[in-house]
Enzyme design. Structure first.
Site, short mmCIF file in Angstrom:
data_model
loop_
_atom_site.label_atom_id
_atom_site.label_comp_id
_atom_site.label_asym_id
_atom_site.label_seq_id
_atom_site.Cartn_x
_atom_site.Cartn_y
_atom_site.Cartn_z
N GLU A 196 0.89 -1.18 0.00
CA GLU A 196 0.00 0.00 0.00
C GLU A 196 0.92 1.22 0.00
OE1 GLU A 196 -3.18 0.13 -0.23
OE2 GLU A 196 -3.77 -1.92 0.20
N CYS A 254 -2.49 9.49 2.23
CA CYS A 254 -2.11 8.82 0.98
C CYS A 254 -3.19 9.01 -0.07
CB CYS A 254 -1.85 7.35 1.23
SG CYS A 254 -3.19 6.49 2.06
P1 NDP Z 1 8.06 5.15 4.74
O1 NDP Z 1 8.05 4.38 3.48
O2 NDP Z 1 9.18 6.05 5.03
O3 NDP Z 1 7.99 4.12 5.98
C1 NDP Z 1 6.96 3.17 6.13
C2 NDP Z 1 7.38 2.15 7.17
O4 NDP Z 1 8.44 1.35 6.67
C3 NDP Z 1 7.86 2.74 8.46
O5 NDP Z 1 7.42 1.97 9.54
C4 NDP Z 1 9.36 2.68 8.30
O6 NDP Z 1 10.03 2.69 9.51
C5 NDP Z 1 9.52 1.37 7.62
N1 NDP Z 1 10.78 1.19 6.91
C6 NDP Z 1 11.68 2.13 6.51
N2 NDP Z 1 12.73 1.55 5.87
C7 NDP Z 1 12.49 0.22 5.87
C8 NDP Z 1 13.19 -0.91 5.34
N3 NDP Z 1 14.34 -0.80 4.69
N4 NDP Z 1 12.64 -2.12 5.52
C9 NDP Z 1 11.47 -2.28 6.15
N5 NDP Z 1 10.75 -1.24 6.68
C10 NDP Z 1 11.25 -0.01 6.54
O7 NDP Z 1 6.68 5.89 4.75
P2 NDP Z 1 6.15 6.95 5.79
O8 NDP Z 1 6.13 6.37 7.16
O9 NDP Z 1 6.85 8.22 5.54
O10 NDP Z 1 4.61 7.06 5.33
C11 NDP Z 1 4.19 7.92 4.33
C12 NDP Z 1 3.98 7.18 3.03
O11 NDP Z 1 3.02 6.16 3.23
C13 NDP Z 1 3.43 8.05 1.94
O12 NDP Z 1 4.04 7.76 0.71
C14 NDP Z 1 1.96 7.66 1.90
O13 NDP Z 1 1.33 7.95 0.69
C15 NDP Z 1 2.03 6.21 2.20
N6 NDP Z 1 0.77 5.72 2.68
C16 NDP Z 1 0.05 4.84 1.91
C17 NDP Z 1 -1.17 4.38 2.32
C18 NDP Z 1 -1.93 3.38 1.52
O14 NDP Z 1 -2.80 2.74 2.08
N7 NDP Z 1 -1.67 3.20 0.24
C19 NDP Z 1 -1.77 4.84 3.58
C20 NDP Z 1 -0.95 5.74 4.31
C21 NDP Z 1 0.27 6.16 3.86
P3 NDP Z 1 10.59 4.07 10.09
O15 NDP Z 1 9.45 5.06 10.10
O16 NDP Z 1 10.98 3.63 11.42
O17 NDP Z 1 11.70 4.48 9.18
#
Ligand code: NDP
Length: 512
Positions: free
Chosen positions: A256, A290
């Site tokens: 997602e 999102c």
């Molecule tokens: P990120 O992609 O930065 O992070 C998402 C999650 O992945 C966090 O828990 C993050 O941890 C973790 N993460 C980071 N690096 C890794 C890795 N190498 N391996 C595994 N996990 C990892 O997104 P954001 O948190 O900034 O969220 C915003 C984004 O999410 C936007 O693009 C938004 O559009 C999308 N989104 C999509 C939705 C949907 O349903 N389609 C709904 C809501 C948001 P940490 O934060 O600790 O780095």
């Protein structure tokens, strides 16, 4: 002491509420408006993540053995717990994510509704059923059921720290899986609260829902911990990394990802309603949604009126962290940089900000951008801030063409008084979800699947598709009686294949 109060007891020894692994390394989550520490949490390393997943395995088995009724009852206890402590959780969401308390209530309400739907519809969607065996296997009974995957890993973002992960957690649990959840490092307290609430509400299968905390490395460790599936919600670049890590162990993934959702305002639209929805869709939650509206394409006959209606409404919005504020700060300081880059690119490439365009600390003023070229990053990339571009187009066809010329395809909206026209545009919009004459509504209808196309990801949460996403289809046949001739046996007579070929020729051969 309430769970929220426990989160406030920030000592190195307490390390939030989730330190069961004696991890020495910790990190803080902070209030994005004030910088105050909300909680201190352990950084779960690969060994701790694996240990948590291993502890979840027997819980997954117990949880699966409870059956649909047993799970439904416990999921009801969980949602009851959340409903009774809604304000406590909303307060924590406000402090850790920055959004207004009222918006946090809305988010929790939606999550509770999804929990209820998932629990109530799991048996009908996934339970055993008999399907027609067909002519070639007429002597067999055929059965289909959807079995749980075991332990599901969920990695979530910070923007809707309750609603978004619950879109995976609720459906994975209802389908009979245990869940290990890794919340964003920006909202670990909310994640820990959700898991602590589970332990309190469902003490007999407490390990069916656990949390691990940390940054990207903890998430990557979860990908490699032997989970049955990894449900990821976050940005497209991180999604790629998660997929790569999951590929090492052939762990299936649900993606997602982000969006650049557009609204089409057609000639015959209710312009005031469209403007109201566009402002909410783009500015609520500081635009960190999102499925937020980031672009509007308004047809020439309604463009001027639409811009006037939007600017009038946006003028009344004020960001802040008090109860009267329209929206809060950027949760992640680095996101303000992205917003600034997009604003600079928009204005330097010929666009103009009729309102806003300024940043004050973590707060971005509500911004309306006009005349921004389609090549600008403000139109092409996910901005994730309280900004909106409004572009004049000749007609709805041009609006659709521009809407679909995006690598993303999460959701979108159409405003038109013609039902046929609006439905046709909605169907042809390249996105997973489209709402007609409203914004974001699909997310509040549990029966509707939620997910994107292209760079917005694949797989679906919510609805029957969301339940099936966390299962594997299991097919069973049972021979009811033996036929005189068994084609799948070395004892079949030599002429049997010719007889079958003749029958197939009669039945299917006439089709051209
Ligand atoms: P990120 O992609 O930065 O992070 C998402 C999650 O992945 C966090 O828990 C993050 O941890 C973790 N993460 C980071 N690096 C890794 C890795 N190498 N391996 C595994 N996990 C990892 O997104 P954001 O948190 O900034 O969220 C915003 C984004 O999410 C936007 O693009 C938004 O559009 C999308 N989104 C999509 C939705 C949907 O349903 N389609 C709904 C809501 C948001 P940490 O934060 O600790 O780095």
């Amino acid at each position: 002491m309430s769970l929220a109060e426990q989160m406030d007891t920030v000592t190195a020894a307490a390390a939030g509420t989730v330190d069961r692994h004696a991890t020495t390394e910790t990190f803080e989550s902070t209030n994005p408006a004030t910088g105050a520490v909300v909680g201190v949490f352990p950084v779960h390393d690969a060994a701790a993540v694996r240990e948590t997943v291993e502890r979840a395995r027997p819980a997954a088995q117990r949880w699966a053995e409870l059956g649909y009724d047993g799970r439904r009852q416990r999921l009801a206890a969980y949602r009851g717990y959340l409903a009774r402590r809604m304000h406590e959780l909303a307060d924590l969401v406000h402090r850790e994510n920055g959004k207004p308390h009222a918006d946090a209530i809305l988010e929790i309400t939606l999550a509770i509704d999804h929990l209820s739907w998932a629990g109530a519809h799991a048996r009908k969607t996934l339970g055993p059923r008999r399907v027609r065996a067909g002519v070639l296997a007429a002597n067999h009974a055929a059965y289909l059921e959807y079995q749980p995957l075991g332990v599901v890993g969920v990695i979530g973002p910070w923007n809707y720290p309750v609603f978004t992960p619950m879109g995976s957690i609720a459906y994975a649990l209802a389908a009979g899986n245990a869940v290990v959840f890794k919340p964003s490092e920006y909202t670990p307290a909310v994640g820990a609260w959700l898991a602590a609430a589970w332990r309190a509400a469902v003490p007999d299968v407490a390990d069916a829902f656990q949390v691990v905390t940390g940054s990207g490395e903890t998430g990557a460790a979860l990908c490699r911990a032997g989970v049955g599936k990894l449900a990821f919600t976050g940005s497209a670049p991180t999604g790629r990394r998660v997929m790569a890590a999951c590929a090492e162990t052939l762990t299936p993934v649900l993606m997602e990802l982000g969006g650049k959702d557009a609204m089409i305002v057609d000639d015959d639209a209710d312009v005031a309603a469209a403007a109201d929805a566009a402002v909410w869709g783009s500015m609520s939650n500081a635009g960190q949604t999102c499925i937020g509206i980031e672009r509007v394409y308004a047809t020439a006959p309604v463009y001027d009126r639409f811009v006037a209606e939007v600017t009038e409404r946006v003028r009344g919005l004020r960001p802040g962290s008090d109860d009267e504020a329209a929206y809060g700060p950027m949760t992640m300081a680095s996101q303000a940089e992205v917003v600034k880059r997009h604003l600079d690119d928009a204005t330097s490439s010929g666009g103009r900000a009729v309102l806003g365009g300024t940043l004050e600390g973590a707060f971005v003023s509500p911004t309306v951008l006009l005349d921004v070229p389609e090549s600008s990053s403000a139109v092409r990339e996910e901005t994730f801030g309280p900004t909106i571009t409004i572009t004049r187009v000749a007609d709805a066809e041009e609006a659709l063409e521009r809407t679909n010329a995006s690598s993303y395809g999460l959701a979108g909206a159409v405003f038109s008084r013609s039902r046929t026209r609006a439905m046709d545009l909605a169907r042809r919009m390249r996105s997973g979800m489209t709402s007609v004459n409203s914004v974001l509504t699909f997310a509040s209808i549990p029966a509707l699947p939620f997910g994107g196309v292209g760079e917005s990801g694949f797989g679906r949460i919510h609805g029957e598709d969301g339940l099936k996403e966390f299962t594997r289809a299991k097919a069973i046949t049972r021979q009811r009686y033996a036929l005189p001739v068994n084609l799948m046996s070395f004892t079949r007579p030599p002429a049997a294949a010719d007889a079958v070929a003749r029958v197939m020729g009669v039945v299917h051969g006439r089709h051209r």
